[in-house]
Design an enzyme around this catalytic site. Structure first.
Site, PDB file in Angstrom:
ATOM      1  N   CYS A   1       1.493   6.893  12.615  1.00 11.39           N
ATOM      2  CA  CYS A   1       1.539   8.031  13.524  1.00 11.39           C
ATOM      3  C   CYS A   1       0.900   7.612  14.840  1.00 11.39           C
ATOM      4  O   CYS A   1      -0.252   7.191  14.867  1.00 11.39           O
ATOM      5  CB  CYS A   1       0.793   9.221  12.928  1.00 11.39           C
ATOM      6  SG  CYS A   1       1.010  10.747  13.856  1.00 11.39           S
TER       7      CYS A   1
ATOM      8  N   ASN B   1       0.796  -1.218   0.000  1.00  7.71           N
ATOM      9  CA  ASN B   1       0.000   0.000   0.000  1.00  7.71           C
ATOM     10  C   ASN B   1       0.837   1.279   0.000  1.00  7.71           C
ATOM     11  O   ASN B   1       0.343   2.346  -0.328  1.00  7.71           O
ATOM     12  CB  ASN B   1      -0.932   0.019   1.218  1.00  7.71           C
ATOM     13  CG  ASN B   1      -0.177  -0.120   2.518  1.00  7.71           C
ATOM     14  OD1 ASN B   1       0.476  -1.142   2.758  1.00  7.71           O
ATOM     15  ND2 ASN B   1      -0.248   0.888   3.372  1.00  7.71           N
TER      16      ASN B   1
END
Length: 402
Positions: A341, A167
């Site tokens: 994150c 991805n």
């Protein structure tokens, strides 16, 4: 009284993050809306229920045709993350229950977090032994390493999971070689094909995989709808318990409108795959060439590996990817770093780290991904903005390092 001047139109934004989600296709939107007023529960036996069931089963057949499998193998879920969890947890639990020695879970080091984090959870909470399979500098799986770890102790392996296409970099993985290696030892294979469907040919039967994950919003369907293709005869332990829907693998009332939209999106995406690949690969090449013309030292992550047609992952030396993302966003260009994150703290991409890059290198990359609505204007907007943006980001980086 004077007429009020109309507000200026908002400037057109260039959306280059289709690998995250792509706009809904007209046909998918129409299918979803057309069934919003459908009253029946697909599990009910009266006329309204039977009508809802008909829509679900016809949609299942459409998805099966698109993916090259049998309708009875299509398990409807709420999306890719649920499908990956059901595949790994369900298969691990069943395989270990049948043979307590089967505790090893083999996954590539560049998997999406829906697979990686599930495998880590199994190791931390369920006694699994997680082994990350290495990739080369291009991000392609080392099949020899997989074969070696299988041969070392095949009776202890519960499953193998290797994605069809990455991805972040778009690099295609050797799925058929993985299947051949694993099946030689009786080990089932799962593949996350979320990025691949609609971009490259995906045929479940031809590939030989036992489990395959796909989702609607990556191909122009609605959010919250996905599938797990599970080979008949494969024993899976369900995550959800209740009404026994979806072969007792995924209890819960099936969302008929979303399933209708999912089927329409899959059908269109697969039907248009060849033309789509030709068009977006041209846009991707134009993007890479355009960026190189203004940022000569940019690096194409993944090198010459075979990739999805719509993804280009570029490294900009002396830049922080997050800074580049925000600066481009201010110029109306939307991209992604592809990095994880946690609690607001940027982290280097695990994919790029697995490819041998340093922390600094892995933090200096951006992912540009194109889709069915992408245009030459989107690419031109990026190329026009990237030079000044890179220079500004480098200036900021040099100041910090002083």
């Amino acid at each position: 009284m004077s007429e009020t001047s109309p507000l200026p139109a908002a400037p057109r934004r260039a959306y280059l993050d289709h690998a995250a989600t792509t706009p809904m296709r007209v046909e998918a939107r129409e299918a979803l809306v057309a069934h919003l007023d459908l009253v029946g529960n697909p599990s009910s036996l009266h006329a309204a229920g039977r009508e809802a069931r008909r829509v679900v089963e016809e949609s299942r057949e459409t998805v099966a045709d698109a993916l090259g499998c049998r309708p009875g193998e299509v398990v409807l879920t709420a999306g890719g993350t649920e499908s990956d969890n059901l595949a790994l947890k369900g298969l691990f639990w069943s395989r270990r229950a049948a043979d307590p020695r089967r505790v090893r879970v083999l996954v590539s080091a560049v998997e999406h977090h829906a697979v990686l984090d599930t495998a880590v959870w199994l190791a931390e909470h369920e006694g699994a032994t997680l082994e990350l399979l290495p990739v080369d500098a291009r991000g392609r799986l080392d099949v020899a390493a997989l074969e070696a770890t299988l041969v070392a102790d095949p009776t202890s392996v519960a499953l193998v999971s290797v994605m069809w296409a990455n991805n972040e970099t778009g690099v295609l993985q050797p799925v058929e070689a993985v299947v051949a290696a694993a099946h030689a030892h009786g080990v089932p294979v799962h593949t996350d094909a979320i990025q691949a469907v609609g971009s490259v040919p995906v045929d479940v039967a031809a590939s030989g995989v036992d489990l395959l994950t796909a989702t609607a919003h990556k191909v122009g369907g609605p959010h919250g709808a996905g599938v797990l293709v599970a080979r008949r005869g494969l024993d899976l332990t369900p995550l959800l318990h209740g009404g026994g829907q979806e072969r007792d693998l995924r209890s819960g009332t099936v969302g008929v409108p979303a399933v209708a939209g999912l089927a329409a999106a899959f059908e269109s995406a697969v039907k248009e795959q060849v033309d789509h690949a030709t068009r977006v690969s041209h846009l991707r090449d134009t993007l890479v060439e355009g960026v190189r013309a203004v940022v000569p030292d940019v690096v194409l992550n993944g090198g010459d590996a075979e990739k999805l047609p719509g993804i280009a992952n570029l490294r900009f030396p002396e830049c922080e990817g997050d800074s580049l993302l925000m600066l481009l966003d201010a110029q109306g260009v939307e991209v992604s770093t592809g990095s994880a994150c946690s609690a607001g703290v940027p982290q280097a991409s695990h994919v790029l780290l697995a490819m041998g890059q340093s922390e600094e290198e892995a933090r200096s990359s951006l992912r540009f991904s194109l889709g069915h609505t992408s245009t030459e204007a989107d690419v031109a907007a990026l190329v026009a903005a990237i030079g000044p943006v890179v220079e500004r980001a480098r200036t900021a980086t040099r100041r910090v390092r002083r």
